[in-house]
Design a protein around this motif. Structure first.
Motif, PDB file in Angstrom:
ATOM      1  N   SER A   1      -3.437  -1.537   4.569  1.00  0.00           N
ATOM      2  CA  SER A   1      -3.538  -2.872   5.187  1.00  0.00           C
ATOM      3  C   SER A   1      -4.965  -3.281   5.415  1.00  0.00           C
ATOM      4  O   SER A   1      -5.269  -4.478   5.397  1.00  0.00           O
TER       5      SER A   1
ATOM      6  N   TYR B   1       5.127  -1.085   2.078  1.00  0.00           N
ATOM      7  CA  TYR B   1       4.231   0.015   1.715  1.00  0.00           C
ATOM      8  C   TYR B   1       4.994   1.066   0.910  1.00  0.00           C
ATOM      9  O   TYR B   1       4.557   1.493  -0.155  1.00  0.00           O
TER      10      TYR B   1
ATOM     11  N   LEU C   1       1.558  -5.967   6.676  1.00  0.00           N
ATOM     12  CA  LEU C   1       2.116  -5.036   5.695  1.00  0.00           C
ATOM     13  C   LEU C   1       3.125  -4.170   6.429  1.00  0.00           C
ATOM     14  O   LEU C   1       2.764  -3.368   7.289  1.00  0.00           O
TER      15      LEU C   1
ATOM     16  N   LEU D   1       3.201  -8.509  -2.686  1.00  0.00           N
ATOM     17  CA  LEU D   1       2.482  -7.606  -1.794  1.00  0.00           C
ATOM     18  C   LEU D   1       2.707  -6.145  -2.199  1.00  0.00           C
ATOM     19  O   LEU D   1       1.793  -5.331  -2.181  1.00  0.00           O
TER      20      LEU D   1
ATOM     21  N   VAL E   1       0.059  -3.246  -3.105  1.00  0.00           N
ATOM     22  CA  VAL E   1       0.045  -1.908  -2.500  1.00  0.00           C
ATOM     23  C   VAL E   1      -0.013  -0.850  -3.600  1.00  0.00           C
ATOM     24  O   VAL E   1      -0.779   0.109  -3.510  1.00  0.00           O
TER      25      VAL E   1
END
Lengths: 237, 266
Positions: free
Chosen positions: A135, A155, A150, A110, A114
């Motif tokens: 997101s 992040y 998220l 993830l 990002v």
């Protein structure tokens, strides 16, 4: 509470009762057996394939002239917009309220996503993408935020990767004859660094990665210094 | 985002991270306290059982019950801490987030509780009974007990049982109790084994259990081999050892007693 797992086992002192097989069934059903880590892994692999393809393409920014960058970013967008379907599939597998239980499995993938989204955003807009925008791009839905979401931490990890990458871009854009880019990157990264400095980080990976930011900053500063010293920068408007 | 937006965004991240870190710290601290109290409870239980220097089985049993009730009393401190943590853990999402911080203390607590339970009942505490100690008067659990915490907690019990069995070895009736404990632990080891594919940590605990089991088996072996040299029932042997210990502790001249005993029983 349906997610409570009851394990009733009784062992008597003299007559030891073997756990019946139903004990096993009770202990791991219905909730725990419903989660198959293998299935989660499948979706993550799917996501990884996409992020790696995007990452590979994005590597070309270091050898692409400024005016060809939009076309490069456009070639990535279709892949990026296919990520939400994978993430949604992941959300279906995760049981309600168990986001924190499983998130470690996919947080690396993830974070890379990002990073890709934030780099694309920087290349087109020249600004920092917000958590909400990210997101949205990833297709995170409010109704399954207890399963997949998220987090601020993920992040921020992605943003640090962005800064790492931009310090490389500052160097390579000069090689390509783009003397303006390091100045832009410098002021952009300074804002981000100021933001990170506001956080009270404890001794974890985020903190260690934040510590690495100063080297990126230094590298960018040196490029800016070299470029301005040789009067290669365009006169300020 | 403009520079100002970035400032605002990071300000909210700071709040979020601070809240998380503070809660995490509180839980780690509480978990440490819980571990301490639980460890002390385990020592207390061992001490109380050993102090009861009685040869009468029913007296011994009531001593165990007494120890267990003392232990349970001490564990109420832990339950109070969990009650105060209720707000931190009550929602399920949070529970999973902070499980790593909560688990160590919880497992120690389960170990102490299961030891007290074993002394009283001679059985393995069911998870429902553990959960019962972790709920308010309204019957709402402070937090749900997971299978893994339960299994990892009771898995630690085997080490304490080994200590309990070995330290009771030299006492009247201690050897037959030790062999009961030994078979109990053996059964635990056998039955926990099937859960190891689901819990990696249980694998490590199983190794510890195996070691405890081996220590007990070695001790039992030594006794069996030596006992075979005498043509006496286990009770008589117990009595013999007990008499010897009693005289040895009162007499200054232990060597003389030993010579006399050897002469008398050979």
């Amino acid at each position: 509470m349906t997610w409570m797992i009851s394990t009733d086992c009784l062992i008597t002192r003299h007559r030891y009762e073997k756990y019946s097989s139903s004990f096993l069934a009770r202990a791991f059903s219905p909730d725990e057996s419903a989660v198959n880590p293998q299935k989660i892994r499948e979706q993550i692999t799917e996501l990884d394939i996409k992020t790696r393809r995007m990452n590979g393409k994005l590597n070309r920014i270091h050898s692409t002239q400024r005016d060809a960058i939009p076309a490069l970013v456009d070639s990535i967008r279709p892949i990026l917009s296919s990520c939400p379907s994978t993430i949604a599939a992941l959300a279906v597998i995760i049981p309600a309220h168990q986001y924190w239980r499983w998130k470690d499995m996919w947080c690396n993938s993830l974070r890379t996503t990002v990073f890709v989204a934030s780099l694309c955003h920087y290349l087109t807009e020249g600004t920092l993408i917000s958590l909400k925008q990210t997101s949205d791009i990833l297709g995170m839905q409010d109704e399954w935020k207890d399963r997949v979401a998220l987090s601020a931490e993920d992040y921020l990890h992605g943003i640090i990767t962005l800064v790492n990458e931009l310090s490389r871009l500052a160097v390579n854009s000069v090689t390509l004859g783009n003397y303006e880019e390091p100045l832009k990157i410098s002021s952009f990264v300074k804002d981000i660094f100021a933001g990170f400095s506001m956080l009270n980080l404890k001794n974890d990976t985020l903190r260690r990665r934040f510590d690495s930011l100063k080297y990126d900053l230094k590298k960018i500063e040196e490029v800016v210094y070299d470029v301005s010293l040789r009067k290669l920068t365009p006169p300020s408007k | 985002m403009t520079s100002n937006d970035i400032r605002d965004a990071f300000e909210s991240f700071r709040e979020e991270l601070d809240e998380h870190n503070d809660r995490r710290e509180r839980l780690i601290k509480a978990s440490r306290d819980i571990t301490n109290i639980s460890k002390r409870t385990i020592f207390l239980l061992h001490r109380l059982v050993q102090e009861s220097n009685t040869s009468d089985p029913s007296e011994y049993l009531s001593a165990c019950k007494h120890a267990a009730s003392k232990g349970r009393e001490k564990l109420r401190q832990v339950q109070q801490i969990y009650a105060s943590l209720k707000e931190e853990l009550i929602d399920e999402e949070r529970y999973w987030r902070y499980q790593k911080q909560v688990s160590p203390g919880l497992q120690e607590y389960i170990e102490a509780l299961s030891f007290a339970w074993f002394l009283e009942n001679g059985t393995l505490i069911p998870s429902a009974e553990v959960q019962k100690t972790l709920m308010g008067e309204d019957g709402a659990p402070y937090f749900p007990l997971t299978t893994s915490d339960y299994l990892l907690g009771v898995s630690d019990l085997t080490g304490e049982l080994m200590r309990y069995a070995i330290s009771g070895f030299g006492r009247l009736g201690g050897r037959s109790r030790a062999s009961e404990v030994c078979s109990f632990v053996r059964n635990c080891r056998a039955d926990f084994e099937r859960f190891t594919p689901y819990m990696w940590e249980l694998n490590k605990k199983q190794d510890v259990t195996s070691q405890s089991l081996m220590k007990m088996e070695d001790a039992a072996y030594a006794v069996a081999v030596r006992a075979s040299e005498y043509d006496m029932s286990p009770d008589q042997l117990d009595q013999l050892v007990n008499d010897f210990l009693a005289t040895a502790s009162t007499s200054d001249d232990i060597d003389r007693d030993r010579d006399r005993d050897r002469y008398r029983y050979s």
